[in-house]
Design an enzyme around this catalytic site. Structure first.
Site, short mmCIF file in Angstrom:
data_model
loop_
_atom_site.label_atom_id
_atom_site.label_comp_id
_atom_site.label_asym_id
_atom_site.label_seq_id
_atom_site.Cartn_x
_atom_site.Cartn_y
_atom_site.Cartn_z
N SER A 260 0.61 -1.36 -0.05
CA SER A 260 0.22 -0.18 -0.12
C SER A 260 0.82 1.29 0.06
O SER A 260 1.80 1.53 1.00
CB SER A 260 -0.62 0.04 1.17
OG SER A 260 -1.34 1.18 1.73
N GLY A 261 0.56 2.35 -0.92
CA GLY A 261 1.27 3.58 -0.92
C GLY A 261 0.81 4.18 0.26
O GLY A 261 2.03 4.78 0.88
N LEU A 262 -0.27 4.21 0.67
CA LEU A 262 -0.72 5.13 1.88
C LEU A 262 0.26 4.34 3.04
O LEU A 262 0.75 5.22 3.80
CB LEU A 262 -2.18 5.00 2.13
CG LEU A 262 -2.66 5.42 3.50
CD1 LEU A 262 -2.31 6.90 3.73
CD2 LEU A 262 -4.04 5.30 3.41
N ASP B 272 1.03 10.58 1.41
CA ASP B 272 0.76 9.90 0.28
C ASP B 272 0.52 10.52 -0.72
O ASP B 272 -0.50 10.97 -1.25
CB ASP B 272 -0.31 8.86 0.64
CG ASP B 272 -0.77 7.90 -0.39
OD1 ASP B 272 0.12 7.68 -1.38
OD2 ASP B 272 -1.78 7.38 -0.63
N ASP C 116 0.76 -1.27 -5.22
CA ASP C 116 0.19 -0.06 -5.64
C ASP C 116 1.27 0.95 -5.97
O ASP C 116 2.23 1.08 -5.48
CB ASP C 116 -0.32 0.48 -4.00
CG ASP C 116 -0.84 2.12 -4.19
OD1 ASP C 116 -1.13 2.56 -5.44
OD2 ASP C 116 -1.12 2.62 -3.37
N ASP D 298 0.74 4.01 -7.70
CA ASP D 298 0.29 5.31 -7.93
C ASP D 298 -0.10 5.51 -9.32
O ASP D 298 -0.77 4.53 -9.87
CB ASP D 298 1.35 6.21 -7.28
CG ASP D 298 1.42 6.05 -5.70
OD1 ASP D 298 0.58 5.65 -5.17
OD2 ASP D 298 2.47 6.65 -5.31
N GLU E 42 -3.10 4.02 -11.29
CA GLU E 42 -4.34 4.66 -11.37
C GLU E 42 -4.11 6.01 -12.24
O GLU E 42 -3.34 6.46 -12.41
CB GLU E 42 -4.82 5.14 -9.67
CG GLU E 42 -3.70 6.40 -9.18
CD GLU E 42 -3.78 6.24 -7.88
OE1 GLU E 42 -3.47 5.55 -6.96
OE2 GLU E 42 -3.97 7.62 -7.46
N LYS F 232 0.31 12.25 -7.34
CA LYS F 232 -1.08 11.78 -7.00
C LYS F 232 -1.21 12.37 -5.62
O LYS F 232 -0.02 12.57 -4.97
CB LYS F 232 -1.45 10.76 -7.45
CG LYS F 232 -0.55 9.46 -6.67
CD LYS F 232 -0.52 9.27 -5.30
CE LYS F 232 -1.66 8.80 -4.35
NZ LYS F 232 -2.21 7.49 -4.51
N ASN G 5 -3.40 10.99 -2.20
CA ASN G 5 -4.42 10.22 -1.67
C ASN G 5 -5.75 10.63 -1.93
O ASN G 5 -6.15 11.64 -1.72
CB ASN G 5 -4.25 9.94 -0.09
CG ASN G 5 -4.88 8.56 0.31
OD1 ASN G 5 -6.13 8.84 0.65
ND2 ASN G 5 -4.36 7.48 0.45
N SER G 6 -6.47 9.31 -2.39
CA SER G 6 -7.77 9.72 -2.61
C SER G 6 -9.03 10.29 -1.70
O SER G 6 -10.01 10.57 -2.31
CB SER G 6 -8.54 8.33 -3.26
OG SER G 6 -7.70 7.68 -4.23
N ARG H 289 -6.63 1.27 -12.49
CA ARG H 289 -7.49 1.74 -11.30
C ARG H 289 -8.07 3.07 -11.86
O ARG H 289 -7.60 3.80 -12.26
CB ARG H 289 -6.47 2.20 -10.04
CG ARG H 289 -7.32 2.63 -9.12
CD ARG H 289 -6.30 2.85 -7.76
NE ARG H 289 -6.55 3.94 -6.93
CZ ARG H 289 -5.98 3.95 -5.60
NH1 ARG H 289 -5.11 2.89 -5.26
NH2 ARG H 289 -6.15 4.89 -4.88
N HIS I 267 -12.48 2.55 -7.63
CA HIS I 267 -12.27 3.24 -6.07
C HIS I 267 -13.56 4.26 -5.88
O HIS I 267 -13.99 4.74 -6.66
CB HIS I 267 -11.01 4.05 -5.99
CG HIS I 267 -10.41 4.10 -4.73
ND1 HIS I 267 -11.04 3.45 -3.79
CD2 HIS I 267 -9.31 4.67 -4.20
CE1 HIS I 267 -10.49 3.58 -2.65
NE2 HIS I 267 -9.36 4.61 -3.13
C1 SPV Z 1 -3.40 2.71 -0.74
O1 SPV Z 1 -3.25 1.94 0.10
O2 SPV Z 1 -2.24 3.35 -0.89
C2 SPV Z 1 -4.52 2.81 -1.62
C3 SPV Z 1 -5.78 2.69 -1.36
O3 SPV Z 1 -4.10 3.51 -2.94
S1 SPV Z 1 -6.35 4.22 -0.84
O4 SPV Z 1 -5.52 4.72 0.22
O5 SPV Z 1 -7.58 3.54 -0.45
O6 SPV Z 1 -6.78 5.05 -1.92
MG MG Z 2 -2.39 4.30 -2.78
#
Ligand code: SPV
Ligand code: MG
Length: 301
Positions: A47-49, A59, A86, A88, A115, A121, A123-124, A157, A188
């Site tokens: 996970s990027g986050l 992130d 992930d 990004d 994505e 990017k 974080n969403s 994504r 997402h």
């Molecule tokens: C991550 O885990 O880094 C993701 C998922 O991309 S989210 O944080 O839900 O966008």
């Molecule tokens: Mg991510």
């Protein structure tokens, strides 16, 4: 692309195409990946986050590709289940994506997810620039990724629902990414109910497996996602969030009490850490090779 069923990529693709919902757990280091594997998760989500949070940075592409790759590769080395990384928005333009795909594949990672947002990017779930990349740019990235990979699974994504562009844009892009050669789609959503991902799954009439990340619509169950036809659920950050809460609680108690005695029962025993580190295996191998070495030396006398 032919995948061998015993390769990491082949196993990830098989999990995505199986009738049963695959479950992925987010990880940011080998320890958390091993905990997820031992609990029974099918896939590890690099996970990027989580990786960013563990490094103490936002992130937002603050970390560079090699740092994310090193983590994904370290998870791959630590577990037997496939790792989906992930990536990004691909760390830049199409040239960065090509380099990224080759680099991740060379380190044994099973799949990459990119994505359709712009670089850098965000974080969403953060308010701010969630603008999408132009459709042609991102379709080109997907095509380049599948052209240069050998077996690596390529997940496209969709962030149209995050960016507020709506269902039609998500569906239009899904069709293009499928034609570009993606192996799977990730839709997402940041809504607190699953209605829009359900609506997407129902309206999407292509052939690709569809992945979801039920972070905000967290009352949805795995059974429900499976019966709606989703291929995989990614629990992207719950493990790290639980550890932050647990660490804060323990640290506060130690500070307040002036002793660790009262929290001791709440802590993983040292033996559990040693097992997760594979300490018993290390000691076994050491004594085995020391004995073998002695035998070899004695035979030469
Ligand atoms: C991550 O885990 O880094 C993701 C998922 O991309 S989210 O944080 O839900 O966008
Ligand atoms: Mg991510």
């Amino acid at each position: 692309m032919t995948h061998t069923t015993d390769s990491a990529a082949g196993r990830l693709l098989a999990a995505l195409r199986a009738p049963r919902l695959a479950r992925a757990m987010g990880a940011h280091n080998p320890l958390s990946a091993r905990l997820a594997e031992e609990t029974g998760f099918d896939v590890i989500w690099s996970s990027g986050l989580e990786i960013s949070a563990a490094a103490g940075v936002p992130d937002a592409n603050i970390l560079a590709m090699p740092e994310c790759l090193d983590t994904a590769a370290s998870l791959t080395a630590a577990v037997d289940v496939p790792v989906l990384a992930d990536c990004d928005s691909g760390f830049g333009n199409v040239n960065n994506v090509i380099h990224m795909v080759r680099s991740y594949e060379a380190r044994g990672v099973a799949g990459v997810c990119i994505e359709d947002k712009q670089f850098p990017k965000l974080n969403s779930f953060v308010e701010g620039n969630q603008d999408l990349a132009p459709l042609d740019d991102f379709a080109g990235k997907i095509r380049a990724a599948v052209d240069v990979r050998r077996e690596l699974v390529v997940v496209a994504r969709l962030e149209a629902l995050i960016s507020g562009l709506g269902m039609d844009e998500a569906l239009r892009r899904a069709e293009v990414y499928e034609r570009a050669g993606a192996d799977a789609l990730l839709i997402h959503s940041k809504r607190d109910d699953p209605d829009e991902v359900f609506a997407f799954r129902e309206a999407y009439d292509g052939d690709l497996p569809v992945i979801v990340v039920p972070t905000t619509y967290n009352s949805v169950t795995a059974d429900e996602l499976q019966s709606r036809g989703f291929a995989m659920a990614i629990y992207a950050n719950q493990a790290l969030r639980s550890s932050v809460r647990a660490m804060r609680h323990t640290l506060t108690r130690i500070m307040q009490d002036g002793t660790t005695h009262h929290v001791e029962d709440e802590l993983a025993p040292l033996k559990e850490l040693f097992d997760l580190q594979r300490m018993p295996q290390m000691l076994d191998q050491q004594s085995r090779y020391e004995a073998l070495g002695r035998e070899l030396a004695e035979a030469a006398r």
